[in-house]
Design a protein around this motif. Structure first.
Motif, PDB file in Angstrom:
ATOM      1  N   PHE A  36       4.204   3.581   8.130  1.00 33.48           N
ATOM      2  CA  PHE A  36       4.440   4.003   9.471  1.00 33.48           C
ATOM      3  C   PHE A  36       4.744   2.699  10.236  1.00 33.48           C
ATOM      4  CE2 PHE A  36       2.106   7.397   7.754  1.00 33.48           C
ATOM      5  CZ  PHE A  36       3.027   8.398   8.167  1.00 33.48           C
ATOM      6  N   SER A  37       5.578   2.406  11.210  1.00 33.30           N
ATOM      7  CA  SER A  37       5.716   1.468  11.931  1.00 33.30           C
ATOM      8  C   SER A  37       4.569   1.500  12.832  1.00 33.30           C
ATOM      9  CB  SER A  37       6.881   1.487  12.843  1.00 33.30           C
ATOM     10  OG  SER A  37       6.865   2.443  13.949  1.00 33.30           O
ATOM     11  N   ARG A  84       3.782  -5.586   9.607  1.00 31.31           N
ATOM     12  CA  ARG A  84       4.882  -4.822  10.220  1.00 31.31           C
ATOM     13  C   ARG A  84       4.636  -3.338  10.030  1.00 31.31           C
ATOM     14  NH1 ARG A  84       7.155  -9.286   8.234  1.00 31.31           N
ATOM     15  NH2 ARG A  84       7.815  -8.131   6.295  1.00 31.31           N
ATOM     16  N   VAL A  85       3.709  -2.967   9.233  1.00 28.35           N
ATOM     17  CA  VAL A  85       3.312  -1.417   9.074  1.00 28.35           C
ATOM     18  C   VAL A  85       1.964  -1.066   8.980  1.00 28.35           C
ATOM     19  CG1 VAL A  85       5.490  -0.997   7.336  1.00 28.35           C
ATOM     20  CG2 VAL A  85       3.154  -1.469   6.652  1.00 28.35           C
ATOM     21  N   MET A 137       7.230  -0.969  -1.201  1.00 27.17           N
ATOM     22  CA  MET A 137       6.367  -1.797  -0.651  1.00 27.17           C
ATOM     23  C   MET A 137       5.205  -2.306  -1.402  1.00 27.17           C
ATOM     24  SD  MET A 137       4.695  -0.995   3.257  1.00 27.17           S
ATOM     25  CE  MET A 137       6.066  -2.030   3.884  1.00 27.17           C
ATOM     26  N   ASP A 138       4.697  -3.415  -1.213  1.00 27.86           N
ATOM     27  CA  ASP A 138       3.564  -3.871  -1.866  1.00 27.86           C
ATOM     28  C   ASP A 138       2.291  -3.744  -1.019  1.00 27.86           C
ATOM     29  OD1 ASP A 138       1.631  -5.312  -3.455  1.00 27.86           O
ATOM     30  OD2 ASP A 138       2.745  -7.205  -2.863  1.00 27.86           O
TER      31      ASP A 138
END
Length: 67
Positions: free
Chosen positions: A46-47, A29-30, A1-2
């Motif tokens: 995390f969501s 989205r996170v 993930m960036d």
């Protein structure tokens, strides 16, 4: 993930200079989380629903130590 676009912020409940702080950043989205003492170290994501449930449990005392 960036995480390069993350804008990190500390909780208003962080303990000042105790070094026991986490920072969070809202990304698409996170929700990202990192240790403020090690900003280049590992990061968790995390969501939003999972973060919301965890935050609610923290606020309600679910994880408080029983003495």
């Amino acid at each position: 993930m960036d995480f390069s676009a993350a804008v990190w912020r500390k909780s208003t409940h962080s303990g000042g200079d105790t070094g026991q702080c986490v920072e969070i950043a809202g990304l698409p989205r996170v929700v990202a989380v990192r240790d403020s003492k090690d900003p280049d170290g590992p990061k968790l994501s995390f969501s939003p629903a999972t973060w919301q449930a965890f935050s609610a449990d923290v606020k309600s005392g679910t994880f408080d130590l029983q003495h």
